[in-house]
Scaffold this motif. Structure first.
Motif, PDB file in Angstrom:
ATOM      1  N   GLU A 250       0.846  -1.181  -0.057  1.00 50.18           N
ATOM      2  CA  GLU A 250       0.028  -0.051  -0.161  1.00 50.18           C
ATOM      3  C   GLU A 250       0.825   1.184  -0.166  1.00 50.18           C
ATOM      4  OE1 GLU A 250      -1.930   3.402   1.792  1.00 50.18           O
ATOM      5  OE2 GLU A 250      -0.447   2.124   2.887  1.00 50.18           O
TER       6      GLU A 250
ATOM      7  N   LEU B  41      -7.167   5.411  -0.796  1.00 45.35           N
ATOM      8  CA  LEU B  41      -7.343   4.385  -1.186  1.00 45.35           C
ATOM      9  C   LEU B  41      -8.730   3.910  -1.092  1.00 45.35           C
ATOM     10  CD1 LEU B  41      -6.200   1.617  -2.085  1.00 45.35           C
ATOM     11  CD2 LEU B  41      -5.736   1.087   0.297  1.00 45.35           C
TER      12      LEU B  41
ATOM     13  N   TYR C  29      -7.411   4.138  -6.261  1.00 50.78           N
ATOM     14  CA  TYR C  29      -7.691   5.382  -5.444  1.00 50.78           C
ATOM     15  C   TYR C  29      -8.481   6.359  -6.103  1.00 50.78           C
ATOM     16  CZ  TYR C  29      -2.960   3.715  -3.214  1.00 50.78           C
ATOM     17  OH  TYR C  29      -2.243   3.091  -2.562  1.00 50.78           O
TER      18      TYR C  29
END
Length: 628
Positions: free
Chosen positions: A286, A303, A364
């Motif tokens: 991430e 995210l 995203y």
């Protein structure tokens, strides 16, 4: 917490990956019907349930759980207070930290059911609704939704509570797939999940099977759709929405967003077996993906979802993990970043021979700011690999869209309006106006285009629409005459079993009762439609044939048929000349319509194209069988 995620505890050979594949019927035999109605319990149990029960009974010595004993409760819960060390630079809970906790709790739930150490194969459908902040309390609940022969699905639900407001809000949902970690070469057989008490448990038990089937055929569907979109991208089509290459002068190359990061696995990063925590790898992935996304947009986006988190092999203390992230494509309000993880031990590091152990695609979005419409810069590709990633991102977005709507179980309010002949002017006007508004929507995305038939899709939050364009070698008036008589539709539409006229208000408004045959093992359905037809007022206006569901007291529900509803559908027919026209069919997809378009959305069916071709052939016949 030392039992956290043992997914890297052994090498996943091919026969372990086949644990998820089992005897599964072709997608066309299950997907659109699902056996589940929105907001209801499952209708029909799946046939493989009895097969699994038989296998589990015959293989009791190999069961990972303590068979014959009272099973322990399946729910596992974790509460965490969000501290500054858990937050990012803005004070929000770090997505990487949350993924660590989620991986821990999912593994514990799987181990409670299996009675032994478990290994993560994947984590799918991770959806972030909002985030937590410092000072709030995170509650993470996990439970085994369903166990198959050798694999099981664990559902994860994350909520946040402000200690001052005492209000709980949903943060994230996800689903993980686990298998038992074998002590030898034999697979571990799992006992079934039984004693489903609530309707929600029964629903998740049924949907777990559908999510599994969609995952299993994801590779086949992906290959089919990728070929279609590659044809679209390289074809000479002038239709809007075709995924063609962006102008390199005004778009940013995806190569600019490449990020490579390396981490050394130390003892705090591993469990008591010396294998790297899966949650730790997720957190590192991430972080790399966020950096790649921020390179493109110049800020830190949020995210929103994670797709296809796959654990392909193990890593251990002392390994060097290389994280490679790059933006694959951008869309209207989202961006996809792909991350690949490669592991090296000392010898492999010197010989430059990496092991591919993990991969994922992270989606995203930009934070909404008052008065601004969030948008990412357009990207383009400059290499052959960039083109592959660019088109693959479009295909994955399409698969995510189909999966979202196929698995959606939200209750729908009644869509039908009571039919009243005294109010036909108002009802007819609304019917035509709704179709006109639907046809005027922007940003239709091409699904497939041939010489004479093109299919497009459009999605807005929970709204999904389809459009089919047909070029017909006949006059617009001829096509309008045939399409406006709904009793003729069974002659070319295989989804119409019969169509009877219920009431004719005048020449422009007619009520019909349509019966549809069962599709893919589902129930037969019937609809009651108001058809409103209009001829053009000006030369540039199209002919209109609008449809919507209505309620008529003289047509009660029919035994053996599931009464379904459509909110907005119909045809707009544009004249292109004396003997040619463009027929555009629109449909705002509802739960009643979904079974007939699900195969097209997911990529395993061409039924819409086939129906459109049959319609074109029918309209081009010389004989006019109906008159005003």
């Amino acid at each position: 917490m030392m039992t956290q995620s043992l997914q890297n505890g052994f090498t996943l050979d091919n026969h372990y990956l086949q644990d998820l594949k089992g005897p599964v019927p072709l997608p066309t035999q299950y997907a659109p019907s699902l056996g589940v109605h929105r907001g209801s319990c499952p209708v029909e149990p799946h046939k493989d349930q009895e097969i699994q029960r038989h296998r589990s009974t015959q293989a009791a010595p190999l069961l990972g759980s303590c068979r014959g004993q009272t099973p322990a409760p399946m729910d596992v819960q974790m509460c965490q207070s969000i501290q500054p060390c858990h937050a990012d630079h803005q004070g929000d809970l770090s997505a990487g930290q949350l993924l660590k906790w989620m991986d821990t709790i999912a593994c514990l739930a799987a181990e409670r059911h299996a009675g032994m150490a478990c290994v993560t194969l994947s984590m799918d459908d991770i959806q972030f609704e909002e985030t937590g902040r410092v000072g709030q309390v995170i509650t993470i609940k996990s439970k085994v939704n369903r166990a198959f022969t050798t694999s099981m699905e664990v559902g994860i639900r994350v909520s946040v509570q402000d200690v001052r407001e005492h209000v709980e809000r949903l943060v994230c949902v996800a689903y993980s797939t686990f298998v038992g970690k074998p002590a030898g070469p034999q697979k571990v057989l799992l006992r079934l999940v039984e004693d489903l008490c609530s309707a929600e448990e029964q629903l998740q038990h049924s949907l777990a099977s559908e999510r599994r089937r969609l995952r299993l055929y994801n590779e086949q569907t992906f290959s089919t759709l990728l070929q279609d979109y590659h044809t679209l991208a390289n074809g000479n089509y002038s239709s809007p929405g075709v995924c063609s290459r962006r102008d390199p002068l005004s778009a940013v190359s995806t190569e600019f967003t490449r990020v490579e990061s390396i981490e050394l696995v130390l003892p705090p990063h591993a469990n008591h077996h010396g294998n790297t925590f899966g949650g730790q790898i997720m957190a590192w992935m991430e972080n790399a993906a966020t950096v790649a996304a921020s390179r493109l947009c110049g800020c830190f986006p949020s995210l929103r979802s994670v797709d296809m988190f796959r654990f392909r092999g193990p890593s251990s203390v002392g390994d060097r993990l290389v994280f490679k992230a790059v933006v694959n494509n951008t869309f209207n309000n989202s961006i996809e970043v792909g991350v690949r993880v490669e592991a090296y031990n000392c010898e492999e590091w010197t010989a430059n021979k990496p092991r591919h152990i993990n991969s994922a695609f992270l989606i995203y979005q930009l934070a909404n700011t008052p008065g601004d419409v969030p948008a990412f810069p357009q990207v383009t590709y400059t290499t052959q690999d960039g083109e592959r990633r660019y088109l693959s991102a479009i295909v994955r977005k399409r698969i995510r869209m189909a999966r979202k709507h196929i698995l959606s179980c939200k209750e729908e309010a009644p869509l039908s309006v009571p039919w009243d002949k005294s109010n036909q002017v108002y009802l007819g006007y609304n019917n035509v106006a709704a179709l006109t508004v639907l046809a005027g929507k922007q940003d239709w995305e091409a699904s497939s285009i041939s010489d004479r038939v093109a299919v497009y899709v459009h999605e807005e939050v929970e709204l999904l629409c389809v459009q089919v364009q047909m070029e017909v070698m006949t006059s617009a008036l001829h096509a309008f005459t045939l399409l406006a008589d709904l009793t003729l539709r069974p002659l070319w539409d295989k989804h119409y079993l019969s169509c009877e006229e219920v009431e004719r208000a005048d020449e422009e408004e007619t009520v019909y009762h349509i019966k549809c045959p069962p599709i893919n093992g589902g129930k037969s359905r019937d609809f009651v439609f108001l058809l409103s037809k209009r001829q053009p007022c000006n030369d540039d206006d199209p002919y209109v044939v609008a449809l919507r569901s209505v309620t008529v007291t003289t047509v009660p529900p029919v035994e053996g048929f599931l009464r379904s509803e459509a909110k907005c559908a119909g045809f707009l027919i544009h004249s292109l000349g004396l003997n040619s026209c463009k027929v555009c069919y629109y449909n705002q997809v509802t739960s009643g319509v979904l079974p007939y378009v699900a195969g097209n959305l997911a990529g395993w069916s061409k039924s819409m194209e086939e129906t459109a071709s049959a319609c074109t052939t029918f309209l081009e016949r010389d004989l006019i069988t109906t008159l005003f």
